[in-house]
Design a protein around this motif. Sequence first.
Motif, short mmCIF file in Angstrom:
data_model
loop_
_atom_site.label_atom_id
_atom_site.label_comp_id
_atom_site.label_asym_id
_atom_site.label_seq_id
_atom_site.Cartn_x
_atom_site.Cartn_y
_atom_site.Cartn_z
N GLU A 179 0.96 -0.88 -0.10
CA GLU A 179 -0.41 0.03 0.39
C GLU A 179 1.09 1.56 -0.01
O GLU A 179 0.92 2.55 -0.74
CB GLU A 179 -0.74 -0.34 1.18
CG GLU A 179 -2.31 0.88 1.55
CD GLU A 179 -2.06 0.99 2.43
OE1 GLU A 179 -3.35 -0.40 3.18
OE2 GLU A 179 -2.76 1.85 3.18
N THR A 180 1.95 1.01 0.73
CA THR A 180 2.75 1.98 1.03
C THR A 180 3.80 2.40 -0.93
O THR A 180 3.37 3.56 -1.10
CB THR A 180 3.50 1.77 1.98
OG1 THR A 180 2.99 2.16 3.13
CG2 THR A 180 5.19 4.02 2.47
N ARG A 228 2.52 2.12 -3.38
CA ARG A 228 1.47 2.14 -4.31
C ARG A 228 1.54 3.39 -4.19
O ARG A 228 1.15 4.26 -4.51
CB ARG A 228 0.30 1.32 -4.81
CG ARG A 228 0.45 0.38 -5.12
CD ARG A 228 -1.39 -0.53 -4.30
NE ARG A 228 -1.21 -1.80 -4.27
CZ ARG A 228 -2.12 -2.05 -3.61
NH1 ARG A 228 -1.77 -1.80 -2.44
NH2 ARG A 228 -1.55 -3.82 -3.71
N ARG A 229 1.53 4.02 -2.87
CA ARG A 229 1.40 5.35 -2.43
C ARG A 229 2.27 6.38 -3.66
O ARG A 229 2.09 7.55 -3.83
CB ARG A 229 1.20 5.74 -1.38
CG ARG A 229 0.06 7.01 -1.03
CD ARG A 229 -0.66 6.70 0.40
NE ARG A 229 0.58 7.31 1.07
CZ ARG A 229 0.71 6.53 2.21
NH1 ARG A 229 0.06 5.49 2.02
NH2 ARG A 229 1.98 6.81 3.01
N ARG A 230 3.08 5.65 -2.99
CA ARG A 230 4.56 6.28 -3.14
C ARG A 230 4.63 6.80 -4.83
O ARG A 230 5.06 7.30 -4.82
CB ARG A 230 5.97 6.43 -2.66
CG ARG A 230 6.06 6.22 -1.23
CD ARG A 230 7.44 5.26 -0.76
NE ARG A 230 8.34 5.41 -0.78
CZ ARG A 230 9.41 6.04 -0.65
NH1 ARG A 230 9.22 6.73 0.51
NH2 ARG A 230 10.42 5.67 -1.28
N ASP A 239 2.40 6.84 -6.73
CA ASP A 239 1.60 7.78 -7.97
C ASP A 239 2.03 8.76 -7.36
O ASP A 239 1.61 10.03 -7.52
CB ASP A 239 0.61 7.63 -6.48
CG ASP A 239 -0.20 6.20 -7.64
OD1 ASP A 239 0.13 5.80 -8.02
OD2 ASP A 239 -1.24 5.71 -6.71
N HIS A 240 2.60 9.20 -6.29
CA HIS A 240 3.05 10.81 -5.65
C HIS A 240 4.83 10.53 -5.14
O HIS A 240 5.40 10.97 -3.63
CB HIS A 240 2.51 11.28 -4.10
CG HIS A 240 0.86 10.56 -3.91
ND1 HIS A 240 0.22 12.15 -5.02
CD2 HIS A 240 0.37 10.08 -3.40
CE1 HIS A 240 -0.72 11.69 -4.88
NE2 HIS A 240 -1.51 10.39 -4.43
#
Lengths: 258, 278, 289
Positions: free
Chosen positions: B261-262, B264-266, B268-269
């Motif tokens: 999850e982390t 993927r978030r990274r 994306d950003h």
Amino acid sequence: MVERLSFYLERSSPLHRLNPTTKLVVAFTLILVAFLGPGLLLPSLIFLLILTPLSFVGQVGREFLRTTVRLLLPLFAFLFVMQSLFYPGGKTVLFGFWIFSVKLEGVRFAFLTATRVLVMVSSFLLLLFTTHPGVLLLDLTQRGLPASVAYILASTLQIIPQMQAKAATILDAQRSRGLDTSGSLGRRIRALLPLVGPLVFGSLVDVEERAIAIEARGFRSSRPKTSLVEIEDRPLERALRWLCLLAIILALGSRLWP
Amino acid sequence: MRISIEDVHFVYPGGVEALRGVSLSIEPGERVAIVGQNGAGKTTLVKHLNGLLRPTRGRVRIGDWDTAQVEVHRLAQRVGYVFQNPDGQLFCRTVAEEVAFGPRNLGYTPEEISQRVAEALALAELEDKAEANPYDLSPSWRKMVALASVIAMDTPIVIFDEPTTGQDVRTIRRIERMIEMLSQRGKTILTITHDIDFCAENFERVVVMGQGRVLLDGPKEMVLGMEAILAQTYVEPPQLTRLGMRLGFEKTVCTSEQFLETLRRRLDHPQSDPRAEG
Amino acid sequence: MAVIEIQNLTYTYPATSHPALREVSLTVEAGEFVAIIGPNGAGKSTLCYTLAGFIPHFFKGELQGEVRVAGQDIRRVRLEDWVLKVGLVFQNPFNQISGAKFTVYEEIAFGLENIGVPREEMKRRVEEVMALTGIEDLADRSPYALSGGQQQRVALASILVMQPEVLVLDEPTSQLDPIGTREVFQVIRRLAHQGVTIIMAEHKVEWIAEYADRVIALAEGRVIGTGTPADVLTDPRLPDYGIGISRYTAVARRAAGEGLWPAERRLPVTLDEAEAGFRAVEEAHAHLH
């Protein structure tokens, strides 16, 4: 875990340096002389004039006296009360109270028995305090005790504290399963199987693994064994051991031809 | 049932001070892992929960019972304790009898006993081995028998002492499924473990002990990231937590779900990359 | 030069119907560090006992096929000679303490006494292995009064002192805490660097990945994979066989399923490899943005 496996106290004293077999022979001689030798006072003299000074030579005097007293005092109290009151065939009444009378023969017998036990126990204590069990066994092995017998003796010495620890863990595990180990005799007997069962089975597994472990270290090798520790044995000590034998014969003689 | 440990000190006969003022309170249904090096006081602490040890100072309460006032075999109604070595407790001729031993000690009726045994065997995946002799089973299955024999007591609190030591993945998965099921039934679950990855994947709250004290206590995402304090008691963060730290994740991750999850978030950003910031 | 050669080994324990090992063939080169992985009951311990000669000389049962160490057939030698060639260390550190000795120093010397090594050489060898295993400071302690990790290093030293050509270790760290595990692995790594041939059954994949030259995977008594740690430990069939994999491999495999692991890159088995792979993923994404 248990660091102390025996009575042995590490010191650097002349007594510690003696060959273990010499000490063993001396201990046996003192015991035999105390039991066989003549006179009411002989055992107490052995204790006072030989064992006690020796314990100070061995730098274990305080521990020696303390342990001896702690081990034997209750026994002596019991012995004196029983023998002085109930010694059969005593005639010389020292003093009496209520329905009891204390007889001289009883007191003498109690004293002799007590001091003989004193010599027996304290000789061994002194031996154990000043002799490492491993060194004693090694010396005996070098004098012909089979290695397997020495192994059994040494490992038994070491295994007892471990077995106690294991038994305590099993007890905890079964009490945690609701086993009530208090109360009536019947209940206690029923509680025995859950405690002894795992202990026995666990030991069987341990024995097999331990057999593999010592085998892996050449225990059954047919080559002549050597030893790490060299145990000193001086001619003087050999002479001392012959003297001991003589003392035993004399004590025996005094018994046979009084 | 609430566990409340209030300023507990414990000195072993011989003078070793194993606990130096431990206070914890554990709510019903929590999953708590206690970690720390050998000698940190973990086992000493949990042995206080079912009365095997009594505090030298302080108080331990299980619900409304003060453990100092209640005998161990009665506390067994409230606290189940699975010891590390199954061979230290198995003695019956069949698995079913072994599992029935605890409930029988607690005085359940025969119907209750057979129902609890059946449930415990199911939870431990032992149904097909009920009539086997425990000692004919492999060590892994003997471990499951020991677990079942405590689960069958149906206590509100269950303690697992080093459940994964020496076990292979399949057995560990079985134990994890069992913990999950017990948790769903509202049981409070405590474990002592050196297996920090197992801890990270199956427990919510982590208590870190060192030298008889609680060094850290909180949600695993807080505790398992505190590398410096963990190192004081020779605990390393879990594998994925370490990987997250290496990659500069701002949040501590404990499980693969959290890691992904982390990640993927990274992705994306990407500005959250520390090298981009620094 | 192959120091161990096993061909078509099938072995059945006495009073059991199913073979514990089936048609196992493998060779190990001198100086290699080979790890054996597999679920409990896969035959790891049986293989260790066979290499160490306890099968067929201690556990009887039925052995088919060939087992040779340094050219000698295992069936033709006596166990007492074989143990000098192949040393064995197993799981439970406690049961490996001989019980015959009262200090660590004497414990380590026990094997040398049994095979008649002269005293001066004995002392030299004992002191050498104590230094090698990092237990000099334990010399005068009772072997029973040690932690598991210390006891296991004493067990290791007690075997190493016999100077075996091959060292077989059966899950030597499974009963140890993380500190004990580290202590034991550090010693084994040192031995491997010195050229001792090492065969080690072990569950702890993250350590194997770092230390072993080669990995053999066993399941249900058969060899199901052999190769470098990177090859075997990333084999996708391992979980089906009940063999553990590192969290790094597992998480990268899931990431790869979502396209979050570089396509051309092999799955990681160590922390360093995992870090490098995921950094590459992040960099690639940064370029896209």
